[in-house]
Design a protein around this motif. Structure first.
Motif, PDB file in Angstrom:
ATOM      1  N   VAL A 239       0.990  -1.334  -0.004  1.00  0.00           N
ATOM      2  CA  VAL A 239       0.031   0.113   0.102  1.00  0.00           C
ATOM      3  C   VAL A 239       0.966   1.311  -0.019  1.00  0.00           C
ATOM      4  O   VAL A 239       0.634   2.143  -0.650  1.00  0.00           O
ATOM      5  N   GLU A 240       1.843   1.273   0.869  1.00  0.00           N
ATOM      6  CA  GLU A 240       2.914   2.504   0.814  1.00  0.00           C
ATOM      7  C   GLU A 240       3.437   2.433  -0.651  1.00  0.00           C
ATOM      8  O   GLU A 240       3.634   3.893  -0.943  1.00  0.00           O
ATOM      9  N   GLU A 241       3.843   1.593  -1.207  1.00  0.00           N
ATOM     10  CA  GLU A 241       4.512   1.577  -2.516  1.00  0.00           C
ATOM     11  C   GLU A 241       3.385   2.067  -3.540  1.00  0.00           C
ATOM     12  O   GLU A 241       3.678   3.028  -4.554  1.00  0.00           O
ATOM     13  N   TYR A 242       2.450   1.606  -3.775  1.00  0.00           N
ATOM     14  CA  TYR A 242       1.336   1.750  -4.567  1.00  0.00           C
ATOM     15  C   TYR A 242       0.549   2.987  -4.330  1.00  0.00           C
ATOM     16  O   TYR A 242      -0.014   3.803  -5.318  1.00  0.00           O
ATOM     17  N   GLY A 243       0.188   3.198  -2.997  1.00  0.00           N
ATOM     18  CA  GLY A 243      -0.753   4.720  -2.629  1.00  0.00           C
ATOM     19  C   GLY A 243      -1.962   4.266  -2.782  1.00  0.00           C
ATOM     20  O   GLY A 243      -2.907   5.066  -2.227  1.00  0.00           O
ATOM     21  N   TYR A 244      -2.422   3.199  -3.333  1.00  0.00           N
ATOM     22  CA  TYR A 244      -4.028   2.809  -3.514  1.00  0.00           C
ATOM     23  C   TYR A 244      -4.094   1.268  -3.023  1.00  0.00           C
ATOM     24  O   TYR A 244      -3.315   0.391  -3.306  1.00  0.00           O
ATOM     25  N   PHE A 245      -5.303   1.086  -2.327  1.00  0.00           N
ATOM     26  CA  PHE A 245      -5.434  -0.020  -1.778  1.00  0.00           C
ATOM     27  C   PHE A 245      -5.614  -1.222  -3.241  1.00  0.00           C
ATOM     28  O   PHE A 245      -5.379  -2.486  -3.000  1.00  0.00           O
ATOM     29  N   VAL A 246      -6.332  -0.711  -4.115  1.00  0.00           N
ATOM     30  CA  VAL A 246      -6.696  -1.562  -5.387  1.00  0.00           C
ATOM     31  C   VAL A 246      -5.442  -1.948  -5.863  1.00  0.00           C
ATOM     32  O   VAL A 246      -5.563  -3.280  -5.973  1.00  0.00           O
ATOM     33  N   GLU A 247      -4.509  -1.271  -6.113  1.00  0.00           N
ATOM     34  CA  GLU A 247      -3.414  -1.729  -6.765  1.00  0.00           C
ATOM     35  C   GLU A 247      -2.608  -2.479  -5.929  1.00  0.00           C
ATOM     36  O   GLU A 247      -2.023  -3.419  -6.353  1.00  0.00           O
ATOM     37  N   ALA A 248      -2.467  -2.157  -4.758  1.00  0.00           N
ATOM     38  CA  ALA A 248      -1.728  -2.902  -3.737  1.00  0.00           C
ATOM     39  C   ALA A 248      -2.411  -4.418  -3.728  1.00  0.00           C
ATOM     40  O   ALA A 248      -1.458  -5.355  -3.906  1.00  0.00           O
ATOM     41  N   ALA A 249      -3.463  -4.473  -3.527  1.00  0.00           N
ATOM     42  CA  ALA A 249      -4.119  -5.861  -3.745  1.00  0.00           C
ATOM     43  C   ALA A 249      -3.956  -6.617  -4.808  1.00  0.00           C
ATOM     44  O   ALA A 249      -3.736  -7.765  -4.840  1.00  0.00           O
ATOM     45  N   GLU A 250      -3.889  -6.016  -6.325  1.00  0.00           N
ATOM     46  CA  GLU A 250      -3.781  -6.614  -7.335  1.00  0.00           C
ATOM     47  C   GLU A 250      -2.262  -7.104  -7.139  1.00  0.00           C
ATOM     48  O   GLU A 250      -2.093  -8.481  -7.741  1.00  0.00           O
ATOM     49  N   ALA A 251      -1.256  -6.319  -6.638  1.00  0.00           N
ATOM     50  CA  ALA A 251       0.055  -6.735  -6.850  1.00  0.00           C
ATOM     51  C   ALA A 251       0.381  -8.015  -5.812  1.00  0.00           C
ATOM     52  O   ALA A 251       1.040  -8.536  -6.070  1.00  0.00           O
ATOM     53  N   CYS A 252      -0.447  -7.973  -4.771  1.00  0.00           N
ATOM     54  CA  CYS A 252      -0.461  -9.118  -3.877  1.00  0.00           C
ATOM     55  C   CYS A 252      -1.093 -10.229  -4.271  1.00  0.00           C
ATOM     56  O   CYS A 252      -0.959 -11.388  -3.546  1.00  0.00           O
ATOM     57  N   GLY A 253      -2.158 -10.208  -5.063  1.00  0.00           N
ATOM     58  CA  GLY A 253      -2.815 -11.255  -5.661  1.00  0.00           C
ATOM     59  C   GLY A 253      -3.929 -11.558  -4.704  1.00  0.00           C
ATOM     60  O   GLY A 253      -4.189 -12.942  -4.590  1.00  0.00           O
ATOM     61  N   VAL A 254      -4.584 -10.567  -4.212  1.00  0.00           N
ATOM     62  CA  VAL A 254      -5.539 -10.617  -3.416  1.00  0.00           C
ATOM     63  C   VAL A 254      -6.814  -9.728  -3.607  1.00  0.00           C
ATOM     64  O   VAL A 254      -6.493  -8.698  -4.488  1.00  0.00           O
ATOM     65  N   THR A 255      -7.965  -9.714  -3.010  1.00  0.00           N
ATOM     66  CA  THR A 255      -8.976  -8.855  -3.324  1.00  0.00           C
ATOM     67  C   THR A 255      -8.641  -7.737  -2.201  1.00  0.00           C
ATOM     68  O   THR A 255      -8.016  -7.794  -1.326  1.00  0.00           O
ATOM     69  N   GLN A 256      -9.345  -6.631  -2.632  1.00  0.00           N
ATOM     70  CA  GLN A 256      -9.138  -5.520  -2.036  1.00  0.00           C
ATOM     71  C   GLN A 256      -9.657  -5.643  -0.513  1.00  0.00           C
ATOM     72  O   GLN A 256      -9.021  -5.090   0.453  1.00  0.00           O
ATOM     73  N   SER A 257     -10.676  -6.334  -0.697  1.00  0.00           N
ATOM     74  CA  SER A 257     -11.537  -6.612   0.929  1.00  0.00           C
ATOM     75  C   SER A 257     -10.516  -6.974   1.487  1.00  0.00           C
ATOM     76  O   SER A 257     -10.499  -6.971   2.919  1.00  0.00           O
ATOM     77  N   THR A 258      -9.868  -8.166   1.349  1.00  0.00           N
ATOM     78  CA  THR A 258      -8.942  -9.152   2.029  1.00  0.00           C
ATOM     79  C   THR A 258      -7.705  -8.208   2.698  1.00  0.00           C
ATOM     80  O   THR A 258      -7.364  -8.296   3.732  1.00  0.00           O
TER      81      THR A 258
END
Length: 308
Positions: free
Chosen positions: A12-31
């Motif tokens: 999240v710190e690297e991408y600045g957005y929860f959506v993009e961070a979730a995609e990078a981590c391979g999980v849903t935003q809610s998770t």
């Protein structure tokens, strides 16, 4: 608290957005959001300011994330302890280099790794010295190649090679007829440098007794820019020895050795003191030895294998 949660807050710190961070981590935003919220509740702190776009890190959040990077770094080190020699020649390797070193080493290192260690994924970046040291201490990069001295007690520094500096003198400059240049005479001329932007060297930049060195005069950019400006202005600029092979013959003919004294610098490899990948360190050193002429090597790297 889990390593996964630490990975999430770093993303999240690297991408600045929860959506993009979730995609990078391979999980849903809610998770991802739920796991971060649980971590904040466990630590009883607020890591992110969710009202800003992109998401910003709170003051305490910055400290948590810096510590998370350290924890993840050490967890990976622990895993590496159990890997075989063959496996240690694979994986990701992140190396930062100063701008005056990268043109000399970067291409050759990629070629060396591709031919001998194709499973080792090399990634390099150019940075100024202070950024390299900061990223090493935060475990954001694996190694740094920079100019000595480093003077940081948290880092292990291995000298790699030495090199002299040469003066490039525009053919229009009266000093172009000289075989060599004394250092003080060089400084009496219009010497072009790249520090806080391209400009002429001013003796007031040196403190009493301070030695003129190329590193103090050159923070970024490319040697070619300084050569072009020196030519068009009839001035002088300073070139490190290992760059000479990268220059066309027309430029090399305008190079003069600097004497009384001869200016030199040491290029070194810096790693964290808790770095454990001895084999990879030696692979990197061997790649540099394949690029740099033997006569410039420091005695430390002349041995076949270095121990941590």
């Amino acid at each position: 608290m889990t390593l996964q949660q630490l990975e999430y807050i770093i993303a999240v710190e690297e991408y600045g957005y929860f959506v993009e961070a979730a995609e990078a981590c391979g999980v849903t935003q809610s998770t991802l959001s739920l796991m971060i919220k649980k971590l904040e509740e466990e630590l009883d702190v607020r890591i992110f300011n969710r009202d800003s776009h992109p998401v910003s890190v709170t003051e305490i959040g910055r400290k948590v994330i810096d510590e998370a990077r350290q924890v993840l770094y050490h967890s990976k080190q622990l895993v590496e302890l159990t890997r075989s020699e063959k496996e240690l020649s694979s994986g990701d390797l992140n190396i930062a280099m100063t701008t005056t070193v990268a043109p000399v080493l970067m291409a050759g290192m990629f070629k060396y790794m591709r031919l001998r260690y194709p499973a080792l994924r090399l990634r390099t970046e150019e940075m100024i010295t202070s950024t390299i040291i900061t990223k090493l201490k935060k475990a954001e990069i694996d190694m740094g190649i920079l100019t000595a001295p480093v003077n940081d007690p948290d880092l292990l520094v291995i000298p790699l090679y030495y090199e002299r500096f040469f003066a490039y003198v525009s053919p229009e400059n009266a000093m172009a007829r000289q075989e060599s240049l004394e250092r003080d005479h060089v400084l009496d001329n219009p010497v072009w440098i790249m520090r806080d932007g391209v400009r002429l060297f001013d003796r007031s930049m040196l403190r009493p007794g301070e030695v003129f060195t190329y590193e103090k005069m050159y923070e970024g950019g490319r040697v070619g820019i300084l050569l072009q400006i020196a030519n068009e202005s009839g001035g002088i600029t300073i070139i490190p020895e290992t760059h000479l092979k990268l220059l066309p013959a027309s430029v090399r003919n305008c190079l003069k050795p600097i004497v009384n004294p001869v200016p030199k610098r040491t290029i070194c490899l810096a790693i964290r003191k808790d770095y454990i990948h001895e084999q990879i360190m030696n692979i990197v050193i061997r790649s540099i030895k394949a690029i740099i002429p033997y006569e410039l090597w420091d005695s430390v790297i002349m041995s076949e294998y270095l121990r941590l």
